[in-house]
Design a protein around this motif. Structure first.
Motif, PDB file in Angstrom:
ATOM      1  N   HIS A  87       0.814  -1.142  -0.097  1.00  0.00           N
ATOM      2  CA  HIS A  87      -0.024  -0.057  -0.029  1.00  0.00           C
ATOM      3  C   HIS A  87       0.859   1.263  -0.056  1.00  0.00           C
ATOM      4  CE1 HIS A  87      -3.895  -2.114   0.656  1.00  0.00           C
ATOM      5  NE2 HIS A  87      -2.919  -2.959   1.000  1.00  0.00           N
ATOM      6  N   LEU A  88       0.593   2.294  -0.849  1.00  0.00           N
ATOM      7  CA  LEU A  88       1.353   3.364  -0.952  1.00  0.00           C
ATOM      8  C   LEU A  88       0.783   4.544  -0.218  1.00  0.00           C
ATOM      9  CD1 LEU A  88       1.834   2.727  -4.716  1.00  0.00           C
ATOM     10  CD2 LEU A  88       3.440   2.196  -2.918  1.00  0.00           C
ATOM     11  N   ASP A  89       1.639   5.323   0.021  1.00  0.00           N
ATOM     12  CA  ASP A  89       1.067   6.993   0.645  1.00  0.00           C
ATOM     13  C   ASP A  89       0.769   7.792   0.017  1.00  0.00           C
ATOM     14  OD1 ASP A  89       1.775   5.934   3.570  1.00  0.00           O
ATOM     15  OD2 ASP A  89       3.905   6.201   3.259  1.00  0.00           O
ATOM     16  N   GLY A  90       1.311   7.987  -1.261  1.00  0.00           N
ATOM     17  CA  GLY A  90       1.051   9.144  -2.197  1.00  0.00           C
ATOM     18  C   GLY A  90       0.431   8.342  -3.566  1.00  0.00           C
ATOM     19  N   VAL A  91      -0.336   9.065  -4.227  1.00  0.00           N
ATOM     20  CA  VAL A  91      -0.827   8.707  -5.570  1.00  0.00           C
ATOM     21  C   VAL A  91      -0.117   9.282  -6.779  1.00  0.00           C
ATOM     22  CG1 VAL A  91      -2.806   8.932  -7.072  1.00  0.00           C
ATOM     23  CG2 VAL A  91      -3.340   8.873  -4.765  1.00  0.00           C
ATOM     24  N   ALA A 109       3.107  12.577 -10.951  1.00  0.00           N
ATOM     25  CA  ALA A 109       3.888  12.439  -9.659  1.00  0.00           C
ATOM     26  C   ALA A 109       3.085  13.114  -8.653  1.00  0.00           C
ATOM     27  CB  ALA A 109       5.362  12.681  -9.692  1.00  0.00           C
ATOM     28  N   ASP A 110       2.988  12.526  -7.375  1.00  0.00           N
ATOM     29  CA  ASP A 110       2.029  13.289  -6.312  1.00  0.00           C
ATOM     30  C   ASP A 110       0.722  13.812  -6.683  1.00  0.00           C
ATOM     31  OD1 ASP A 110       4.217  12.487  -4.316  1.00  0.00           O
ATOM     32  OD2 ASP A 110       5.504  14.046  -5.220  1.00  0.00           O
ATOM     33  N   ARG A 142       6.629   4.610 -12.313  1.00  0.00           N
ATOM     34  CA  ARG A 142       6.137   4.955 -11.084  1.00  0.00           C
ATOM     35  C   ARG A 142       4.822   5.168 -10.788  1.00  0.00           C
ATOM     36  NH1 ARG A 142       7.749  11.176 -12.185  1.00  0.00           N
ATOM     37  NH2 ARG A 142       5.910  11.639 -13.283  1.00  0.00           N
ATOM     38  N   GLY A 143       3.867   4.597 -11.636  1.00  0.00           N
ATOM     39  CA  GLY A 143       2.340   4.576 -11.381  1.00  0.00           C
ATOM     40  C   GLY A 143       1.644   3.820 -10.229  1.00  0.00           C
ATOM     41  N   SER A 144       0.886   4.157  -9.635  1.00  0.00           N
ATOM     42  CA  SER A 144       0.232   3.765  -8.592  1.00  0.00           C
ATOM     43  C   SER A 144      -1.287   3.210  -8.644  1.00  0.00           C
ATOM     44  CB  SER A 144       0.312   4.259  -7.165  1.00  0.00           C
ATOM     45  OG  SER A 144      -0.295   5.635  -7.231  1.00  0.00           O
ATOM     46  N   PHE A 145      -1.775   3.786  -9.935  1.00  0.00           N
ATOM     47  CA  PHE A 145      -3.221   3.786 -10.280  1.00  0.00           C
ATOM     48  C   PHE A 145      -3.377   4.339 -11.567  1.00  0.00           C
ATOM     49  CE2 PHE A 145      -7.602   4.484 -10.707  1.00  0.00           C
ATOM     50  CZ  PHE A 145      -8.403   3.617  -9.813  1.00  0.00           C
ATOM     51  N   THR A 146      -4.080   3.638 -12.381  1.00  0.00           N
ATOM     52  CA  THR A 146      -4.202   4.240 -13.780  1.00  0.00           C
ATOM     53  C   THR A 146      -5.456   4.628 -14.063  1.00  0.00           C
ATOM     54  OG1 THR A 146      -2.225   2.972 -14.637  1.00  0.00           O
ATOM     55  CG2 THR A 146      -3.954   3.787 -16.223  1.00  0.00           C
TER      56      THR A 146
END
Length: 184
Positions: A87-91, A109-110, A142-146
């Protein structure tokens, strides 16, 4: 035979990522039609740094970021080798972009720190960089969600492939005028 196109570079990387996604990430597709009247009415009220209305994708991106704050388990990455979901802190919001070299997903980023204006500026920059080939490796990984807007391709819906190692994505189809029942 019409010809052969070697699977190299970006095309090869995309093929490998999508194949790995299908093999490692269980998928569930949900289709929901929504009334976009209020969404479309909001656009002219929000202008970008250049004075133009922010793009619909930037508005949707802001809603996605808010949704991920409420459902943080969707803002994560899968690590099958370690047997973990991280689980990631930032999006770092991925934006799917169709290019001459295939589909690429640069990420903002961010994104959780940006408003609609900032998202609009960064989405436009990343989309242009993806299309002209100047997008960086860091921006592509670096993506966390698309967020995938396949509506621009004239498509209503799709069972899109999650951008590995992300665990989820949101696909948005065309916005069309349709009859819609309101208040019964």
């Amino acid at each position: 035979m019409r010809g052969i196109v070697p699977l190299r570079g970006v095309r090869r990387a995309v093929a490998e990522t999508l194949t790995r996604s299908r093999a490692e990430i269980p998928e569930a597709t949900t289709w929901v039609d929504v009334d976009a009247t209020d969404l479309l009415a909001l656009r002219p009220q929000r202008t970008g740094a250049d004075g133009r209305p922010v793009g619909l994708l930037a508005i949707l991106a802001r809603f996605v970021v808010a949704g991920l704050a409420r459902f943080p388990e969707l803002n994560a990455r899968v690590d099958t080798q370690a047997g973990e979901i991280v689980h990631l802190d930032g999006v770092h919001l991925g934006i799917a972009a169709q290019t001459d070299r295939g589909l690429v997903v640069p990420s903002v980023a961010d994104a959780h720190r940006l408003g609609m204006r900032g998202l609009d500026t960064e989405i436009r920059r990343l989309t242009a960089a993806a299309r002209d080939g100047s997008v960086t490796a860091a921006e592509l990984t670096r993506g966390s969600f698309t967020l995938n807007n396949y509506g621009v391709l004239g498509v209503d819906g799709s069972a899109a492939i999650i951008n590995h190692p992300e665990v989820a994505m949101l696909g948005v189809g065309r916005v069309l005028p349709r009859p819609w029942v309101v208040d019964g």
